[in-house]
Design a protein around this motif. Structure first.
Motif, PDB file in Angstrom:
ATOM      1  N   TYR A  24       0.829  -1.206   0.000  1.00 54.92           N
ATOM      2  CA  TYR A  24       0.000   0.000   0.000  1.00 54.92           C
ATOM      3  C   TYR A  24       0.862   1.253   0.000  1.00 54.92           C
ATOM      4  O   TYR A  24       0.578   2.209  -0.712  1.00 54.92           O
ATOM      5  CB  TYR A  24      -0.920  -0.010   1.224  1.00 54.92           C
ATOM      6  N   GLY A  25       1.929   1.258   0.773  1.00 59.89           N
ATOM      7  CA  GLY A  25       2.824   2.417   0.827  1.00 59.89           C
ATOM      8  C   GLY A  25       3.474   2.699  -0.517  1.00 59.89           C
ATOM      9  O   GLY A  25       3.574   3.844  -0.951  1.00 59.89           O
ATOM     10  N   ARG A  26       3.920   1.645  -1.195  1.00 60.30           N
ATOM     11  CA  ARG A  26       4.523   1.830  -2.523  1.00 60.30           C
ATOM     12  C   ARG A  26       3.496   2.343  -3.520  1.00 60.30           C
ATOM     13  O   ARG A  26       3.779   3.234  -4.317  1.00 60.30           O
ATOM     14  CB  ARG A  26       5.123   0.517  -3.016  1.00 60.30           C
ATOM     15  N   GLU A  27       2.306   1.785  -3.478  1.00 63.41           N
ATOM     16  CA  GLU A  27       1.264   2.220  -4.417  1.00 63.41           C
ATOM     17  C   GLU A  27       0.827   3.643  -4.137  1.00 63.41           C
ATOM     18  O   GLU A  27       0.531   4.401  -5.058  1.00 63.41           O
ATOM     19  CB  GLU A  27       0.081   1.255  -4.347  1.00 63.41           C
ATOM     20  N   ARG A  28       0.803   4.037  -2.870  1.00 62.32           N
ATOM     21  CA  ARG A  28       0.435   5.406  -2.511  1.00 62.32           C
ATOM     22  C   ARG A  28       1.459   6.393  -3.082  1.00 62.32           C
ATOM     23  O   ARG A  28       1.101   7.449  -3.578  1.00 62.32           O
ATOM     24  CB  ARG A  28       0.348   5.527  -0.991  1.00 62.32           C
ATOM     25  N   ARG A  51       2.778  10.402  -7.402  1.00 57.84           N
ATOM     26  CA  ARG A  51       3.575  10.781  -8.565  1.00 57.84           C
ATOM     27  C   ARG A  51       2.681  10.955  -9.799  1.00 57.84           C
ATOM     28  O   ARG A  51       2.834  11.910 -10.564  1.00 57.84           O
ATOM     29  CB  ARG A  51       4.635   9.719  -8.818  1.00 57.84           C
ATOM     30  N   ILE A  52       1.736  10.062  -9.982  1.00 54.65           N
ATOM     31  CA  ILE A  52       0.822  10.154 -11.128  1.00 54.65           C
ATOM     32  C   ILE A  52      -0.037  11.404 -11.024  1.00 54.65           C
ATOM     33  O   ILE A  52      -0.264  12.109 -12.015  1.00 54.65           O
ATOM     34  CB  ILE A  52      -0.046   8.882 -11.215  1.00 54.65           C
ATOM     35  N   ARG A  53      -0.522  11.716  -9.822  1.00 58.46           N
ATOM     36  CA  ARG A  53      -1.316  12.939  -9.632  1.00 58.46           C
ATOM     37  C   ARG A  53      -0.508  14.180  -9.972  1.00 58.46           C
ATOM     38  O   ARG A  53      -1.019  15.115 -10.577  1.00 58.46           O
ATOM     39  CB  ARG A  53      -1.816  13.037  -8.201  1.00 58.46           C
ATOM     40  N   LEU A  83      -0.334  14.475 -13.716  1.00 62.47           N
ATOM     41  CA  LEU A  83      -1.613  14.918 -14.271  1.00 62.47           C
ATOM     42  C   LEU A  83      -1.864  16.401 -13.994  1.00 62.47           C
ATOM     43  O   LEU A  83      -2.349  17.127 -14.864  1.00 62.47           O
ATOM     44  CB  LEU A  83      -2.760  14.078 -13.708  1.00 62.47           C
ATOM     45  N   GLU A  84      -1.530  16.859 -12.792  1.00 58.55           N
ATOM     46  CA  GLU A  84      -1.722  18.264 -12.458  1.00 58.55           C
ATOM     47  C   GLU A  84      -0.815  19.151 -13.306  1.00 58.55           C
ATOM     48  O   GLU A  84      -1.232  20.219 -13.755  1.00 58.55           O
ATOM     49  CB  GLU A  84      -1.468  18.506 -10.974  1.00 58.55           C
ATOM     50  N   SER A  85       0.420  18.720 -13.527  1.00 58.31           N
ATOM     51  CA  SER A  85       1.315  19.523 -14.366  1.00 58.31           C
ATOM     52  C   SER A  85       0.812  19.528 -15.804  1.00 58.31           C
ATOM     53  O   SER A  85       0.935  20.536 -16.504  1.00 58.31           O
ATOM     54  CB  SER A  85       2.749  19.029 -14.282  1.00 58.31           C
TER      55      SER A  85
END
Length: 101
Positions: free
Chosen positions: A42-46, A51-53, A56-58
């Motif tokens: 879960y920590g790795r996926e979080r 990073r993906i967010r 996407l925001e950039s």
């Protein structure tokens, strides 16, 4: 003496209690181990999701910057006023900053 013998557990009952305790401890250890493994996953996926967010925001910021630059450029071309071109210059500067790797 007869009452004392009734209170002492029989060897088979004591063995059954010990076996139950050992099985319970093994199951508890397995549950704890699996929970820890899932928590690390879960920590790795979080971290990956964060990073993906950010990407996407950039990307959204880049799109807004390009749309604003295009709007400013279109306004400058229609009116010829340099006041309208200043936001365009700022938008292109923002675009360059966002586009840098």
């Amino acid at each position: 003496m007869a009452s004392m013998s009734k209170n002492t557990p029989r060897p088979s009952a004591a063995r059954a209690n010990t076996l139950t305790l050992v099985i319970g401890a093994i199951l508890l250890a397995a549950i704890v181990g699996l929970s820890y493994r899932e928590w690390r996953s879960y920590g790795r996926e979080r971290t990956d999701v964060a990073r993906i967010r950010a990407v996407l925001e950039s990307g959204d910021d880049l799109l807004v910057s390009l749309v604003n630059a295009e709007t400013g450029q279109r306004g400058y071309l229609l009116t010829g006023e340099t006041v309208i071109s200043n936001p365009t210059t700022r938008r292109f500067e923002q675009f360059r900053q966002l586009w840098r790797p």
